[in-house]
Design a protein around this motif. Sequence first.
Motif, PDB file in Angstrom:
ATOM      1  N   SER A  55       0.880  -1.286  -0.041  1.00  0.00           N
ATOM      2  CA  SER A  55      -0.138   0.100   0.052  1.00  0.00           C
ATOM      3  C   SER A  55       0.835   1.225  -0.043  1.00  0.00           C
ATOM      4  CB  SER A  55      -0.968   0.088   1.464  1.00  0.00           C
ATOM      5  OG  SER A  55      -0.020   0.016   2.163  1.00  0.00           O
ATOM      6  N   THR A  56       0.182   2.447  -0.327  1.00  0.00           N
ATOM      7  CA  THR A  56       1.015   3.652  -0.422  1.00  0.00           C
ATOM      8  C   THR A  56       0.575   4.630   0.350  1.00  0.00           C
ATOM      9  OG1 THR A  56      -0.072   4.330  -2.325  1.00  0.00           O
ATOM     10  CG2 THR A  56       2.070   2.941  -2.687  1.00  0.00           C
ATOM     11  N   VAL A  57       1.151   5.736   0.887  1.00  0.00           N
ATOM     12  CA  VAL A  57       0.747   6.845   1.682  1.00  0.00           C
ATOM     13  C   VAL A  57       1.442   8.050   0.921  1.00  0.00           C
ATOM     14  CG1 VAL A  57       0.920   8.145   3.923  1.00  0.00           C
ATOM     15  CG2 VAL A  57       0.674   5.660   4.031  1.00  0.00           C
ATOM     16  N   THR A  58       0.668   8.962   0.558  1.00  0.00           N
ATOM     17  CA  THR A  58       1.060  10.233  -0.229  1.00  0.00           C
ATOM     18  C   THR A  58       1.153  11.386   0.733  1.00  0.00           C
ATOM     19  OG1 THR A  58       0.573   9.147  -2.223  1.00  0.00           O
ATOM     20  CG2 THR A  58       0.878  11.684  -2.456  1.00  0.00           C
ATOM     21  N   SER A  59       2.083  12.229   0.541  1.00  0.00           N
ATOM     22  CA  SER A  59       1.928  13.563   1.596  1.00  0.00           C
ATOM     23  C   SER A  59       2.413  14.515   0.515  1.00  0.00           C
ATOM     24  CB  SER A  59       2.645  13.543   2.495  1.00  0.00           C
ATOM     25  OG  SER A  59       2.959  14.714   3.209  1.00  0.00           O
ATOM     26  N   GLU A  60       1.793  15.756   0.684  1.00  0.00           N
ATOM     27  CA  GLU A  60       2.006  16.873  -0.622  1.00  0.00           C
ATOM     28  C   GLU A  60       2.642  17.907   0.322  1.00  0.00           C
ATOM     29  OE1 GLU A  60       1.583  16.986  -3.713  1.00  0.00           O
ATOM     30  OE2 GLU A  60       0.734  15.054  -3.556  1.00  0.00           O
ATOM     31  N   ARG A  61       2.984  17.683   1.776  1.00  0.00           N
ATOM     32  CA  ARG A  61       3.871  18.569   2.563  1.00  0.00           C
ATOM     33  C   ARG A  61       5.064  19.098   1.838  1.00  0.00           C
ATOM     34  NH1 ARG A  61       1.701  19.607   7.593  1.00  0.00           N
ATOM     35  NH2 ARG A  61       4.105  20.235   8.254  1.00  0.00           N
ATOM     36  N   PHE A  62       5.720  19.869   2.279  1.00  0.00           N
ATOM     37  CA  PHE A  62       7.180  20.337   1.848  1.00  0.00           C
ATOM     38  C   PHE A  62       8.125  19.442   2.494  1.00  0.00           C
ATOM     39  CE2 PHE A  62       6.426  23.168   5.380  1.00  0.00           C
ATOM     40  CZ  PHE A  62       7.764  23.270   6.098  1.00  0.00           C
ATOM     41  N   GLN A  63       7.839  19.167   3.657  1.00  0.00           N
ATOM     42  CA  GLN A  63       8.984  18.369   4.417  1.00  0.00           C
ATOM     43  C   GLN A  63       7.869  17.201   5.222  1.00  0.00           C
ATOM     44  OE1 GLN A  63      12.545  19.548   6.232  1.00  0.00           O
ATOM     45  NE2 GLN A  63      11.430  19.192   8.314  1.00  0.00           N
ATOM     46  N   VAL A  64       8.280  15.958   5.152  1.00  0.00           N
ATOM     47  CA  VAL A  64       7.405  15.006   5.751  1.00  0.00           C
ATOM     48  C   VAL A  64       8.327  14.121   6.925  1.00  0.00           C
ATOM     49  CG1 VAL A  64       6.489  12.602   5.309  1.00  0.00           C
ATOM     50  CG2 VAL A  64       6.357  14.504   3.689  1.00  0.00           C
ATOM     51  N   ALA A  65       7.771  13.963   8.139  1.00  0.00           N
ATOM     52  CA  ALA A  65       8.319  13.383   9.315  1.00  0.00           C
ATOM     53  C   ALA A  65       8.158  11.818   9.212  1.00  0.00           C
ATOM     54  CB  ALA A  65       8.176  13.825  10.511  1.00  0.00           C
ATOM     55  N   LEU A  66       8.935  10.941   9.028  1.00  0.00           N
ATOM     56  CA  LEU A  66       8.680   9.510   8.793  1.00  0.00           C
ATOM     57  C   LEU A  66       9.150   8.976  10.182  1.00  0.00           C
ATOM     58  CD1 LEU A  66       9.884   8.589   5.243  1.00  0.00           C
ATOM     59  CD2 LEU A  66       7.513   9.096   6.206  1.00  0.00           C
ATOM     60  N   CYS A  67       8.402   8.129  10.760  1.00  0.00           N
ATOM     61  CA  CYS A  67       8.420   7.303  12.006  1.00  0.00           C
ATOM     62  C   CYS A  67       9.646   6.550  11.969  1.00  0.00           C
ATOM     63  CB  CYS A  67       7.212   6.605  12.558  1.00  0.00           C
ATOM     64  SG  CYS A  67       7.389   5.714  13.867  1.00  0.00           S
ATOM     65  N   ALA A  68      10.525   6.668  12.896  1.00  0.00           N
ATOM     66  CA  ALA A  68      11.500   5.827  13.087  1.00  0.00           C
ATOM     67  C   ALA A  68      11.617   4.769  14.123  1.00  0.00           C
ATOM     68  CB  ALA A  68      12.931   6.627  12.997  1.00  0.00           C
ATOM     69  N   CYS A  69      10.404   5.095  15.168  1.00  0.00           N
ATOM     70  CA  CYS A  69      10.603   4.189  16.429  1.00  0.00           C
ATOM     71  C   CYS A  69       9.532   3.005  16.360  1.00  0.00           C
ATOM     72  CB  CYS A  69      10.436   5.038  17.544  1.00  0.00           C
ATOM     73  SG  CYS A  69       8.855   5.930  17.573  1.00  0.00           S
ATOM     74  N   GLY A  70       8.584   3.314  15.400  1.00  0.00           N
ATOM     75  CA  GLY A  70       7.431   2.323  15.245  1.00  0.00           C
ATOM     76  C   GLY A  70       6.352   2.557  16.355  1.00  0.00           C
ATOM     77  N   ARG A  71       6.316   3.512  17.041  1.00  0.00           N
ATOM     78  CA  ARG A  71       5.277   3.820  18.028  1.00  0.00           C
ATOM     79  C   ARG A  71       4.202   4.790  17.431  1.00  0.00           C
ATOM     80  NH1 ARG A  71       9.656   6.115  22.428  1.00  0.00           N
ATOM     81  NH2 ARG A  71      10.585   4.081  22.791  1.00  0.00           N
ATOM     82  N   SER A  72       4.398   5.244  16.385  1.00  0.00           N
ATOM     83  CA  SER A  72       3.506   6.305  15.802  1.00  0.00           C
ATOM     84  C   SER A  72       1.889   5.820  15.620  1.00  0.00           C
ATOM     85  CB  SER A  72       3.783   7.029  14.597  1.00  0.00           C
ATOM     86  OG  SER A  72       2.954   7.768  13.969  1.00  0.00           O
ATOM     87  N   GLY A  73       1.005   6.266  15.877  1.00  0.00           N
ATOM     88  CA  GLY A  73      -0.334   6.079  15.502  1.00  0.00           C
ATOM     89  C   GLY A  73      -0.830   6.202  14.201  1.00  0.00           C
ATOM     90  N   ILE A  74      -0.096   6.814  13.497  1.00  0.00           N
ATOM     91  CA  ILE A  74      -0.164   7.219  11.934  1.00  0.00           C
ATOM     92  C   ILE A  74       0.873   6.828  11.268  1.00  0.00           C
ATOM     93  CG2 ILE A  74      -1.789   9.059  12.352  1.00  0.00           C
ATOM     94  CD1 ILE A  74       0.598  11.274  11.833  1.00  0.00           C
ATOM     95  N   TYR A  75       1.440   5.782  11.722  1.00  0.00           N
ATOM     96  CA  TYR A  75       2.566   5.119  10.987  1.00  0.00           C
ATOM     97  C   TYR A  75       2.118   5.054   9.522  1.00  0.00           C
ATOM     98  CZ  TYR A  75       6.488   2.130   9.779  1.00  0.00           C
ATOM     99  OH  TYR A  75       7.805   1.725   9.198  1.00  0.00           O
ATOM    100  N   PRO A  76       3.165   5.302   8.444  1.00  0.00           N
ATOM    101  CA  PRO A  76       4.515   5.606   8.606  1.00  0.00           C
ATOM    102  C   PRO A  76       4.912   7.036   8.796  1.00  0.00           C
ATOM    103  CG  PRO A  76       3.945   5.612   6.369  1.00  0.00           C
ATOM    104  CD  PRO A  76       2.937   5.264   7.069  1.00  0.00           C
ATOM    105  N   LEU A  77       3.737   7.782   9.121  1.00  0.00           N
ATOM    106  CA  LEU A  77       4.105   9.263   9.619  1.00  0.00           C
ATOM    107  C   LEU A  77       4.394   9.435  10.956  1.00  0.00           C
ATOM    108  CD1 LEU A  77       1.261  10.957   7.075  1.00  0.00           C
ATOM    109  CD2 LEU A  77       3.815  10.382   6.636  1.00  0.00           C
ATOM    110  N   CYS A  78       5.193  10.404  11.381  1.00  0.00           N
ATOM    111  CA  CYS A  78       5.529  10.436  12.697  1.00  0.00           C
ATOM    112  C   CYS A  78       4.487  11.366  13.504  1.00  0.00           C
ATOM    113  CB  CYS A  78       6.998  11.279  12.881  1.00  0.00           C
ATOM    114  SG  CYS A  78       7.324  11.685  14.779  1.00  0.00           S
TER     115      CYS A  78
END
Length: 62
Positions: A29-52
């Motif tokens: 599956s894919t997730v798309t973001s149009e933001r100028f900068q995207v924060a990707l989760c590196a810890c695995g705790r995010s409720g909106i993974y893969p976004l931080c």
Amino acid sequence: MSEPVAVRMVRGGPVLVRGPVTIELADGSTVTSERFQVALCACGRSGIYPLCDTSHRCRKRR
């Protein structure tokens, strides 16, 4: 020739990527973001993974 993608590692935090981006997950599956900068989760705790969602800040104290 296009510019290289800028990625910044944040110690103890997310991976910052210059956007917009399309992220492909392990299940295809894919997730798309149009933001100028995207924060990707590196810890695995995010409720909106893969976004931080800054869950990395909520460390349990002993």
